[in-house]
Motif scaffolding. Structure first.
Motif, PDB file in Angstrom:
ATOM      1  N   UNK A  30      39.487  -7.256  27.763  1.00 42.62           N
ATOM      2  CA  UNK A  30      38.781  -7.123  26.487  1.00 42.62           C
ATOM      3  C   UNK A  30      37.301  -6.834  26.686  1.00 42.62           C
ATOM      4  N   UNK A  31      36.640  -7.616  27.531  1.00 39.30           N
ATOM      5  CA  UNK A  31      35.204  -7.402  27.738  1.00 39.30           C
ATOM      6  C   UNK A  31      34.931  -6.030  28.343  1.00 39.30           C
ATOM      7  N   UNK A  32      35.785  -5.598  29.257  1.00 42.34           N
ATOM      8  CA  UNK A  32      35.595  -4.276  29.867  1.00 42.34           C
ATOM      9  C   UNK A  32      35.749  -3.178  28.818  1.00 42.34           C
ATOM     10  N   UNK A  33      36.757  -3.302  27.982  1.00 43.22           N
ATOM     11  CA  UNK A  33      36.965  -2.301  26.928  1.00 43.22           C
ATOM     12  C   UNK A  33      35.801  -2.302  25.941  1.00 43.22           C
ATOM     13  N   UNK A  34      35.345  -3.489  25.579  1.00 45.09           N
ATOM     14  CA  UNK A  34      34.218  -3.594  24.651  1.00 45.09           C
ATOM     15  C   UNK A  34      32.939  -3.040  25.276  1.00 45.09           C
ATOM     16  N   UNK A  35      32.760  -3.275  26.571  1.00 45.34           N
ATOM     17  CA  UNK A  35      31.578  -2.742  27.257  1.00 45.34           C
ATOM     18  C   UNK A  35      31.623  -1.221  27.273  1.00 45.34           C
ATOM     19  N   UNK A  36      32.800  -0.656  27.450  1.00 49.95           N
ATOM     20  CA  UNK A  36      32.934   0.799  27.428  1.00 49.95           C
ATOM     21  C   UNK A  36      32.521   1.358  26.065  1.00 49.95           C
ATOM     22  N   UNK A  37      32.929   0.685  25.016  1.00 54.98           N
ATOM     23  CA  UNK A  37      32.536   1.099  23.663  1.00 54.98           C
ATOM     24  C   UNK A  37      31.020   0.979  23.508  1.00 54.98           C
ATOM     25  N   UNK A  38      30.455  -0.122  23.984  1.00 50.97           N
ATOM     26  CA  UNK A  38      29.005  -0.326  23.872  1.00 50.97           C
ATOM     27  C   UNK A  38      28.246   0.764  24.625  1.00 50.97           C
ATOM     28  N   UNK A  39      28.760   1.163  25.774  1.00 52.70           N
ATOM     29  CA  UNK A  39      28.124   2.239  26.545  1.00 52.70           C
ATOM     30  C   UNK A  39      28.146   3.542  25.746  1.00 52.70           C
ATOM     31  N   UNK A  40      29.302   3.866  25.189  1.00 50.90           N
ATOM     32  CA  UNK A  40      29.437   5.112  24.424  1.00 50.90           C
ATOM     33  C   UNK A  40      28.494   5.146  23.231  1.00 50.90           C
ATOM     34  N   UNK A  41      28.461   4.064  22.487  1.00 44.07           N
ATOM     35  CA  UNK A  41      27.606   4.021  21.300  1.00 44.07           C
ATOM     36  C   UNK A  41      26.132   4.057  21.710  1.00 44.07           C
ATOM     37  N   UNK A  42      25.765   3.269  22.719  1.00 42.91           N
ATOM     38  CA  UNK A  42      24.369   3.246  23.176  1.00 42.91           C
ATOM     39  C   UNK A  42      23.950   4.611  23.707  1.00 42.91           C
ATOM     40  N   UNK A  43      24.845   5.301  24.388  1.00 39.48           N
ATOM     41  CA  UNK A  43      24.540   6.642  24.881  1.00 39.48           C
ATOM     42  C   UNK A  43      24.302   7.604  23.716  1.00 39.48           C
ATOM     43  N   UNK A  44      25.150   7.521  22.706  1.00 42.28           N
ATOM     44  CA  UNK A  44      24.979   8.378  21.532  1.00 42.28           C
ATOM     45  C   UNK A  44      23.641   8.116  20.847  1.00 42.28           C
ATOM     46  N   UNK A  45      23.257   6.855  20.772  1.00 44.49           N
ATOM     47  CA  UNK A  45      21.963   6.501  20.178  1.00 44.49           C
ATOM     48  C   UNK A  45      20.826   7.050  21.043  1.00 44.49           C
ATOM     49  N   UNK A  46      20.997   6.930  22.358  1.00 40.07           N
ATOM     50  CA  UNK A  46      19.992   7.454  23.287  1.00 40.07           C
ATOM     51  C   UNK A  46      19.806   8.958  23.097  1.00 40.07           C
ATOM     52  N   UNK A  47      20.859   9.640  22.699  1.00 37.53           N
ATOM     53  CA  UNK A  47      20.806  11.084  22.476  1.00 37.53           C
ATOM     54  C   UNK A  47      20.196  11.434  21.119  1.00 37.53           C
ATOM     55  N   UNK A  48      19.748  10.406  20.379  1.00 36.37           N
ATOM     56  CA  UNK A  48      19.032  10.641  19.128  1.00 36.37           C
ATOM     57  C   UNK A  48      19.830  10.420  17.856  1.00 36.37           C
ATOM     58  N   UNK A  49      21.072   9.953  17.997  1.00 38.00           N
ATOM     59  CA  UNK A  49      21.884   9.713  16.799  1.00 38.00           C
ATOM     60  C   UNK A  49      21.542   8.366  16.180  1.00 38.00           C
ATOM     61  N   UNK A  50      21.653   8.282  14.881  1.00 35.29           N
ATOM     62  CA  UNK A  50      21.531   6.997  14.195  1.00 35.29           C
ATOM     63  C   UNK A  50      22.795   6.194  14.510  1.00 35.29           C
ATOM     64  N   UNK A  51      22.710   4.880  14.354  1.00 34.35           N
ATOM     65  CA  UNK A  51      23.833   4.020  14.744  1.00 34.35           C
ATOM     66  C   UNK A  51      25.142   4.428  14.063  1.00 34.35           C
ATOM     67  N   UNK A  52      25.099   4.704  12.780  1.00 32.64           N
ATOM     68  CA  UNK A  52      26.328   5.069  12.052  1.00 32.64           C
ATOM     69  C   UNK A  52      26.946   6.345  12.627  1.00 32.64           C
ATOM     70  N   UNK A  53      26.104   7.319  12.955  1.00 33.70           N
ATOM     71  CA  UNK A  53      26.605   8.558  13.541  1.00 33.70           C
ATOM     72  C   UNK A  53      27.097   8.339  14.974  1.00 33.70           C
ATOM     73  N   UNK A  54      26.421   7.459  15.696  1.00 31.00           N
ATOM     74  CA  UNK A  54      26.834   7.134  17.065  1.00 31.00           C
ATOM     75  C   UNK A  54      28.212   6.480  17.062  1.00 31.00           C
ATOM     76  N   UNK A  55      28.451   5.606  16.089  1.00 36.95           N
ATOM     77  CA  UNK A  55      29.762   4.964  15.966  1.00 36.95           C
ATOM     78  C   UNK A  55      30.841   5.997  15.670  1.00 36.95           C
TER      79      UNK A  55
END
Length: 86
Positions: A30-55
Motif C-alpha cells: 500500500x505505501x509503495x503504491x501510494x508513494x508512486x501516486x505521490x511521485x506522479x502528482x508531485x512531478x505533474x505539479x513540478x511541471x507547472x500544473x495546478x494540483x487538480x490538473x496534476x491529479x
C-alpha cells in the motif's frame, strides 16, 4: 479486505510462525503504491500544473489523494523523489 487478511483475522497471530508473519507484512504494498501516486502528482505539479490538473493527469481521484496526503511519510517521500526528476 483481501483473502490473506480475511483468513488471518480468523486465527490468533501468535500461532503464525515468525517467518510467515514477516513475509506477509513485507507483501503489503500500500505505501509503495501510494508513494508512486505521490511521485506522479508531485512531478505533474513540478511541471507547472495546478494540483487538480496534476491529479487528473495522474488518474488519481480526490479521495485517494486526500488519503495519501494524510500519510505525511509517503507524501513527503513522493515529493522528494519528484524533486529529483528532470
Amino acid at each position: 479486505m483481501d483473502v490473506v487478511q480475511h483468513y488471518l483475522s480468523e486465527i490468533d497471530l501468535t500461532d503464525v510462525p515468525f517467518e510467515l508473519r514477516t513475509l506477509l507484512s513485507e507483501a503489503a504494498t500500500t505505501n509503495a503504491s501510494d508513494a508512486e501516486v505521490a511521485i506522479c502528482v508531485a512531478y505533474n505539479i513540478k511541471q507547472g500544473k495546478k494540483e487538480a490538473d496534476a491529479l487528473k493527469s495522474a488518474g488519481v481521484d480526490k479521495a485517494t489523494w486526500k488519503k495519501i496526503k494524510a500519510n505525511k511519510l509517503v507524501y513527503s517521500a513522493g515529493k522528494k523523489v519528484a524533486k529529483g526528476l528532470k
